[in-house]
Design an enzyme around this catalytic site. Structure first.
Site, PDB file in Angstrom:
ATOM      1  N   HIS A 198       0.821 -11.476   1.815  1.00  0.00           N
ATOM      2  CA  HIS A 198      -0.253 -10.756   1.129  1.00  0.00           C
ATOM      3  C   HIS A 198      -0.884 -11.581  -0.002  1.00  0.00           C
ATOM      4  CE1 HIS A 198      -1.543  -6.369   0.116  1.00  0.00           C
ATOM      5  NE2 HIS A 198      -2.519  -7.210  -0.127  1.00  0.00           N
TER       6      HIS A 198
ATOM      7  N   TYR B  67       0.855  -1.192   0.000  1.00  0.00           N
ATOM      8  CA  TYR B  67       0.000   0.000   0.000  1.00  0.00           C
ATOM      9  C   TYR B  67       0.890   1.242   0.000  1.00  0.00           C
ATOM     10  CZ  TYR B  67      -3.772  -3.181   1.611  1.00  0.00           C
ATOM     11  OH  TYR B  67      -4.678  -4.215   1.744  1.00  0.00           O
TER      12      TYR B  67
HETATM   13  N1  LIG Z   1      -5.628  -8.475   1.526  1.00  0.00           N
HETATM   14  C1  LIG Z   1      -6.036  -7.945   0.408  1.00  0.00           C
HETATM   15  O1  LIG Z   1      -5.661  -8.397  -0.699  1.00  0.00           O
HETATM   16  C2  LIG Z   1      -6.959  -6.780   0.440  1.00  0.00           C
HETATM   17  C3  LIG Z   1      -7.618  -6.365  -0.726  1.00  0.00           C
HETATM   18  C4  LIG Z   1      -8.498  -5.281  -0.654  1.00  0.00           C
HETATM   19  C5  LIG Z   1      -8.697  -4.631   0.558  1.00  0.00           C
HETATM   20  N2  LIG Z   1      -8.013  -5.026   1.687  1.00  0.00           N
HETATM   21  C6  LIG Z   1      -8.191  -4.336   2.989  1.00  0.00           C
HETATM   22  O2  LIG Z   1      -9.589  -4.203   3.262  1.00  0.00           O
HETATM   23  C7  LIG Z   1      -9.869  -2.837   3.535  1.00  0.00           C
HETATM   24  C8  LIG Z   1     -11.320  -2.489   3.223  1.00  0.00           C
HETATM   25  O3  LIG Z   1     -11.631  -2.826   1.900  1.00  0.00           O
HETATM   26  P1  LIG Z   1     -11.871  -1.736   0.763  1.00  0.00           P
HETATM   27  O4  LIG Z   1     -11.165  -0.495   1.141  1.00  0.00           O
HETATM   28  O5  LIG Z   1     -11.519  -2.400  -0.517  1.00  0.00           O
HETATM   29  O6  LIG Z   1     -13.424  -1.560   0.686  1.00  0.00           O
HETATM   30  P2  LIG Z   1     -14.719  -1.528   1.659  1.00  0.00           P
HETATM   31  O7  LIG Z   1     -14.317  -1.279   3.058  1.00  0.00           O
HETATM   32  O8  LIG Z   1     -15.511  -2.735   1.324  1.00  0.00           O
HETATM   33  O9  LIG Z   1     -15.516  -0.300   1.055  1.00  0.00           O
HETATM   34  C9  LIG Z   1     -15.003   0.982   1.086  1.00  0.00           C
HETATM   35  C10 LIG Z   1     -15.971   1.864   0.315  1.00  0.00           C
HETATM   36  O10 LIG Z   1     -17.220   1.908   1.000  1.00  0.00           O
HETATM   37  C11 LIG Z   1     -17.586   3.266   1.235  1.00  0.00           C
HETATM   38  N3  LIG Z   1     -18.198   3.310   2.581  1.00  0.00           N
HETATM   39  C12 LIG Z   1     -17.619   3.056   3.771  1.00  0.00           C
HETATM   40  N4  LIG Z   1     -18.495   3.145   4.768  1.00  0.00           N
HETATM   41  C13 LIG Z   1     -19.685   3.473   4.205  1.00  0.00           C
HETATM   42  C14 LIG Z   1     -20.976   3.710   4.720  1.00  0.00           C
HETATM   43  N5  LIG Z   1     -21.229   3.618   6.031  1.00  0.00           N
HETATM   44  N6  LIG Z   1     -21.953   4.017   3.839  1.00  0.00           N
HETATM   45  C15 LIG Z   1     -21.701   4.092   2.515  1.00  0.00           C
HETATM   46  N7  LIG Z   1     -20.498   3.893   1.972  1.00  0.00           N
HETATM   47  C16 LIG Z   1     -19.496   3.573   2.806  1.00  0.00           C
HETATM   48  C17 LIG Z   1     -16.308   4.059   1.164  1.00  0.00           C
HETATM   49  O11 LIG Z   1     -16.556   5.347   0.632  1.00  0.00           O
HETATM   50  P3  LIG Z   1     -16.176   6.716   1.446  1.00  0.00           P
HETATM   51  O12 LIG Z   1     -14.686   6.728   1.591  1.00  0.00           O
HETATM   52  O13 LIG Z   1     -16.711   7.767   0.529  1.00  0.00           O
HETATM   53  O14 LIG Z   1     -16.917   6.628   2.749  1.00  0.00           O
HETATM   54  C18 LIG Z   1     -15.473   3.262   0.169  1.00  0.00           C
HETATM   55  O15 LIG Z   1     -15.764   3.649  -1.160  1.00  0.00           O
HETATM   56  C19 LIG Z   1      -8.825  -2.108   2.666  1.00  0.00           C
HETATM   57  O16 LIG Z   1      -8.683  -0.741   2.985  1.00  0.00           O
HETATM   58  C20 LIG Z   1      -7.607  -2.928   2.961  1.00  0.00           C
HETATM   59  O17 LIG Z   1      -7.065  -2.589   4.230  1.00  0.00           O
HETATM   60  C21 LIG Z   1      -7.152  -6.103   1.629  1.00  0.00           C
END
Ligand SMILES: NC(=O)c1ccc[n+]([C@@H]2O[C@H](COP(=O)([O-])OP(=O)(O)OC[C@H]3O[C@@H](n4cnc5c(N)ncnc54)[C@H](OP(=O)(O)O)[C@@H]3O)[C@@H](O)[C@H]2O)c1
Length: 287
Positions: A106, A48
């Site tokens: 990862h 990241y």
């Molecule tokens: N290990 C891996 O390969 C891997 C891959 C992907 C992700 N991850 C980890 O998982 C974490 C979370 O996943 P993600 O960032 O992909 O997506 P997520 O948490 O599923 O979704 C984030 C999205 O949802 C929106 N959101 C958040 N809370 C909300 C609410 N209460 N109402 C409406 N919209 C909302 C956010 O927009 P706003 O910012 O506009 O609120 C953002 O666009 C990552 O940051 C990372 O740390 C790991």
């Protein structure tokens, strides 16, 4: 805040804040906001490119280090015993800490056996409190779990109402391994925020679809790391204790499962090629 006890006795918050795709420049700001609204678990990764922002926010937060749970992940370009060991020391330096709470491999590519051995050594040396995997499925997970001394404490997988990982949850239970959901809000995919089932449950409880989707995962015993760049949403995603889903509602939510992830297929050769080349393409140091 609810906690989960891992298979080695380490306790971690069930909700954390994820910082994927948050720029190195903005990361300190968003992690500071997350800590200010009450998060005590942060999920970052070498790939990241923002571990330094996490380290800066944690060290300036005024919260004791032992009250914050930091997860990071070894990237493919650091795979192999020696390289992974050096990369763990580099992560410690960037995170401004002398221990990482949870360290994951990862991606299931490259010399991940060598990486796991380096992680086991770091674990025994006290540099890491728990070790686990990310994006390891099925036989790859079982092969590593069977062959290595330290059993994975968690596996981080794409998990949300549309991808509930039931098969992996059954496999992981054999090793006491806990599921940690990445993209618990499906990153907005598949119309999650306007889904009819989620909407009708949300309106019954006077809440948002996002909160129903997250509370479902919590009630299933899954660790979640939602991301938001908006302070009010960060706070609301953390405050789900009062939302009580009935067994009928949980059953209706279980029926949203499609049985497969939406974002990433780790058996897809093109995905492997993309990830194997990712660091060369994306590392700011290579630009
Ligand atoms: N290990 C891996 O390969 C891997 C891959 C992907 C992700 N991850 C980890 O998982 C974490 C979370 O996943 P993600 O960032 O992909 O997506 P997520 O948490 O599923 O979704 C984030 C999205 O949802 C929106 N959101 C958040 N809370 C909300 C609410 N209460 N109402 C409406 N919209 C909302 C956010 O927009 P706003 O910012 O506009 O609120 C953002 O666009 C990552 O940051 C990372 O740390 C790991």
């Amino acid at each position: 805040m609810k906690t989960i006890t891992l298979n080695n006795g380490v306790v971690m918050p069930q909700i954390g804040y994820g910082v994927w795709q948050i720029s190195p420049e903005e990361c300190e700001h968003y992690v500071s906001e997350a800590l200010a609204v009450g998060y005590r678990s942060i999920d970052t990764a070498q790939a990241y490119y923002n571990e330094e922002g996490v380290g800066a926010a944690v060290s300036k937060s005024g919260v004791a280090r032992h009250d914050i749970f930091i997860t990071t992940k070894v990237w493919i370009s650091n795979a192999g015993e020696d390289k992974a060991a050096r990369s763990i020391d580099e992560s410690l330096r960037k995170l401004r800490t002398d221990y990482i709470d949870l360290l994951l491999i990862h991606q299931p590519f490259g010399d991940y056996y060598g990486t796991w051995r380096a992680m086991e050594r770091a674990y025994r040396d006290g540099k890491v409190r728990a070790i686990g995997l990310s994006n390891f499925y099925d036989a790859r997970f079982v092969d590593l779990a069977e062959n290595m001394d330290v059993k994975p404490a968690v596996v981080q997988l794409e998990t949300h109402v549309f991808s509930q990982q039931n098969k992996m949850r059954r496999l992981m239970a054999d090793y006491g391994t806990r599921l940690m959901a990445w993209s618990p809000l499906a990153r907005g995919m598949n119309g999650i925020f306007t889904n009819g089932t989620l909407q009708s449950i949300a309106s019954r409880h006077g809440t948002d679809t996002a909160h129903v989707a997250l509370k479902f995962l919590l009630d299933e015993g899954i660790i979640i790391i939602p991301q938001s760049t908006k302070r009010e949403r960060m706070a609301a995603n953390l405050a789900l204790d009062d939302l009580e889903l009935s067994s009928d509602e949980m059953e209706a939510l279980r029926r949203l499962d499609t049985g497969h992830p939406l974002a990433a297929d780790f058996n897809d050769p093109e995905m492997a090629r993309f990830l194997l080349d990712y660091d060369r393409q994306h590392n700011p140091a290579n630009r």
